[in-house]
Design a protein around this motif. Structure first.
Motif, mmCIF file in Angstrom:
data_model
loop_
_atom_site.group_PDB
_atom_site.id
_atom_site.type_symbol
_atom_site.label_atom_id
_atom_site.label_comp_id
_atom_site.label_asym_id
_atom_site.label_seq_id
_atom_site.Cartn_x
_atom_site.Cartn_y
_atom_site.Cartn_z
ATOM 1 N N ARG A 43 1.161 -4.164 2.699
ATOM 2 C CA ARG A 43 0.791 -5.361 1.716
ATOM 3 C C ARG A 43 1.816 -5.707 0.707
ATOM 4 O O ARG A 43 1.625 -6.730 0.199
ATOM 5 C CB ARG A 43 -0.421 -4.859 0.677
ATOM 6 C CG ARG A 43 -1.697 -4.610 1.708
ATOM 7 C CD ARG A 43 -2.842 -3.969 0.972
ATOM 8 N NE ARG A 43 -2.467 -2.760 0.058
ATOM 9 C CZ ARG A 43 -2.803 -2.128 -0.843
ATOM 10 N NH1 ARG A 43 -3.892 -2.338 -1.337
ATOM 11 N NH2 ARG A 43 -2.482 -0.908 -1.186
ATOM 12 N N LEU A 44 2.925 -5.058 0.628
ATOM 13 C CA LEU A 44 4.082 -5.336 -0.153
ATOM 14 C C LEU A 44 5.277 -5.806 0.426
ATOM 15 O O LEU A 44 6.383 -5.955 -0.099
ATOM 16 C CB LEU A 44 4.536 -3.973 -1.104
ATOM 17 C CG LEU A 44 3.160 -3.305 -1.800
ATOM 18 C CD1 LEU A 44 3.940 -1.932 -2.556
ATOM 19 C CD2 LEU A 44 2.804 -4.299 -2.806
ATOM 20 N N VAL A 45 5.104 -5.983 1.650
ATOM 21 C CA VAL A 45 6.437 -6.407 2.609
ATOM 22 C C VAL A 45 6.505 -7.895 2.173
ATOM 23 O O VAL A 45 5.799 -8.729 2.221
ATOM 24 C CB VAL A 45 6.025 -6.231 4.019
ATOM 25 C CG1 VAL A 45 7.074 -7.256 4.799
ATOM 26 C CG2 VAL A 45 5.891 -4.838 4.445
ATOM 27 N N GLY A 46 7.971 -8.073 2.119
ATOM 28 C CA GLY A 46 8.439 -9.505 1.656
ATOM 29 C C GLY A 46 8.845 -10.051 2.846
ATOM 30 O O GLY A 46 8.915 -11.644 2.885
ATOM 31 N N ASP A 47 9.297 -9.608 4.142
ATOM 32 C CA ASP A 47 9.844 -10.202 5.138
ATOM 33 C C ASP A 47 9.014 -9.576 6.256
ATOM 34 O O ASP A 47 9.442 -8.452 6.769
ATOM 35 C CB ASP A 47 11.120 -9.981 5.246
ATOM 36 C CG ASP A 47 11.778 -10.855 6.554
ATOM 37 O OD1 ASP A 47 11.156 -10.982 7.368
ATOM 38 O OD2 ASP A 47 13.004 -10.849 6.590
ATOM 39 N N PRO A 48 8.180 -10.257 6.928
ATOM 40 C CA PRO A 48 7.479 -9.693 8.087
ATOM 41 C C PRO A 48 8.098 -9.275 9.079
ATOM 42 O O PRO A 48 7.824 -8.348 9.942
ATOM 43 C CB PRO A 48 6.320 -10.671 8.224
ATOM 44 C CG PRO A 48 6.182 -11.398 7.123
ATOM 45 C CD PRO A 48 7.315 -11.565 6.654
ATOM 46 N N GLN A 49 9.295 -10.081 9.558
ATOM 47 C CA GLN A 49 9.983 -9.818 10.561
ATOM 48 C C GLN A 49 10.907 -8.483 10.415
ATOM 49 O O GLN A 49 11.102 -7.781 11.649
ATOM 50 C CB GLN A 49 11.117 -10.676 10.900
ATOM 51 C CG GLN A 49 10.457 -12.259 11.405
ATOM 52 C CD GLN A 49 11.524 -13.253 11.539
ATOM 53 O OE1 GLN A 49 12.545 -13.446 11.055
ATOM 54 N NE2 GLN A 49 11.202 -14.052 12.667
ATOM 55 N N THR A 50 11.018 -8.044 9.310
ATOM 56 C CA THR A 50 11.973 -6.789 9.180
ATOM 57 C C THR A 50 11.119 -5.572 8.537
ATOM 58 O O THR A 50 11.729 -4.485 8.579
ATOM 59 C CB THR A 50 13.080 -6.874 8.279
ATOM 60 O OG1 THR A 50 12.571 -7.473 6.954
ATOM 61 C CG2 THR A 50 14.120 -8.202 8.657
ATOM 62 N N GLY A 51 9.998 -5.894 7.869
ATOM 63 C CA GLY A 51 9.194 -4.975 7.312
ATOM 64 C C GLY A 51 9.641 -4.462 5.845
ATOM 65 O O GLY A 51 9.291 -3.458 5.378
ATOM 66 N N VAL A 52 10.650 -4.989 4.979
ATOM 67 C CA VAL A 52 11.217 -4.675 3.966
ATOM 68 C C VAL A 52 10.282 -5.223 2.802
ATOM 69 O O VAL A 52 9.679 -6.201 2.781
ATOM 70 C CB VAL A 52 12.761 -5.467 3.981
ATOM 71 C CG1 VAL A 52 13.241 -5.240 2.601
ATOM 72 C CG2 VAL A 52 13.804 -5.123 4.689
ATOM 73 N N ILE A 53 10.420 -4.155 1.900
ATOM 74 C CA ILE A 53 9.501 -4.239 0.707
ATOM 75 C C ILE A 53 9.956 -5.429 -0.081
ATOM 76 O O ILE A 53 11.150 -5.824 -0.161
ATOM 77 C CB ILE A 53 9.432 -3.187 0.080
ATOM 78 C CG1 ILE A 53 8.590 -2.025 0.754
ATOM 79 C CG2 ILE A 53 8.741 -3.248 -1.534
ATOM 80 C CD1 ILE A 53 7.244 -2.474 0.782
ATOM 81 N N HIS A 54 9.198 -6.351 -0.679
ATOM 82 C CA HIS A 54 9.483 -7.659 -1.484
ATOM 83 C C HIS A 54 10.367 -7.017 -2.633
ATOM 84 O O HIS A 54 9.994 -6.045 -3.478
ATOM 85 C CB HIS A 54 8.211 -8.244 -2.001
ATOM 86 C CG HIS A 54 8.482 -9.485 -2.453
ATOM 87 N ND1 HIS A 54 9.013 -9.650 -3.756
ATOM 88 C CD2 HIS A 54 8.691 -10.815 -1.788
ATOM 89 C CE1 HIS A 54 9.148 -10.857 -4.143
ATOM 90 N NE2 HIS A 54 9.119 -11.625 -3.071
ATOM 91 N N GLY A 55 11.414 -7.716 -3.014
ATOM 92 C CA GLY A 55 11.957 -7.343 -4.455
ATOM 93 C C GLY A 55 11.301 -7.299 -5.535
ATOM 94 O O GLY A 55 11.517 -6.819 -6.405
ATOM 95 N N GLY A 56 10.145 -8.210 -5.704
ATOM 96 C CA GLY A 56 9.228 -7.897 -6.827
ATOM 97 C C GLY A 56 8.605 -6.739 -6.961
ATOM 98 O O GLY A 56 8.275 -6.289 -8.121
ATOM 99 N N ALA A 57 8.169 -5.974 -6.098
ATOM 100 C CA ALA A 57 7.708 -4.715 -6.122
ATOM 101 C C ALA A 57 8.690 -3.726 -6.386
ATOM 102 O O ALA A 57 8.211 -2.956 -7.277
ATOM 103 C CB ALA A 57 6.918 -4.257 -4.593
#
Length: 145
Positions: A43-57
């Motif tokens: 739920r915290l992923v910022g880029d669905p293609q890479t699966g990287v957590i969003h910088g805001g989290a």
């Protein structure tokens, strides 16, 4: 056994609904140092293609950890709020890995506390982000470095 300021800092962190929603867990706390971790969560992923957590989290984790370090400082502040937080993102956190922040409150005046923080995933040799911040302090004794 936790002292009163550590208990107060722990209650401060656990009372923040946003921290609970992000799954933050207090790992270490005392004498102006805090370590808080956050699990990987889709739920915290910022880029669905890479699966990287969003910088805001990541920034929320570092902000909360910075506030906790202030609350646990030996000067004994009764409360804190973020004045300024500068975050430098070094690299994306590895998808699937827990992120851990460590913050140190290194100087406190009558009204401002200064903090340095670092966030890592499971590769502790390479930071995901670093931060410097200034936080308000309520009722703290001024400490000399």
């Amino acid at each position: 056994m936790e002292d009163e300021r550590t208990k107060a800092a722990r209650k401060f962190i656990e009372a923040i609904p946003h921290s609970r929603a992000l799954g933050m867990q207090l790992e270490e706390l005392g004498d102006g140092v805090a370590v808080i971790s956050m699990p990987y969560d889709l739920r915290l992923v910022g880029d669905p293609q890479t699966g990287v957590i969003h910088g805001g989290a990541v920034s929320a984790l570092m902000d909360t950890c910075g506030g906790a370090s202030v609350m646990s400082h030996p000067s004994g502040p009764n409360g804190t709020a973020t004045i300024d937080l500068r975050i430098d993102y070094m690299r994306p956190a590895t998808p699937g890995q827990r992120i851990t922040a460590r913050a140190e409150c290194y100087h406190v005046t009558r009204s401002v506390a200064f903090v340095r923080a670092t966030a890592h995933d499971e590769d502790a040799s390479r930071p995901v982000a670093t931060a410097t911040g200034a936080f308000t302090v309520e009722g703290a004794k001024e400490m000399k470095e």
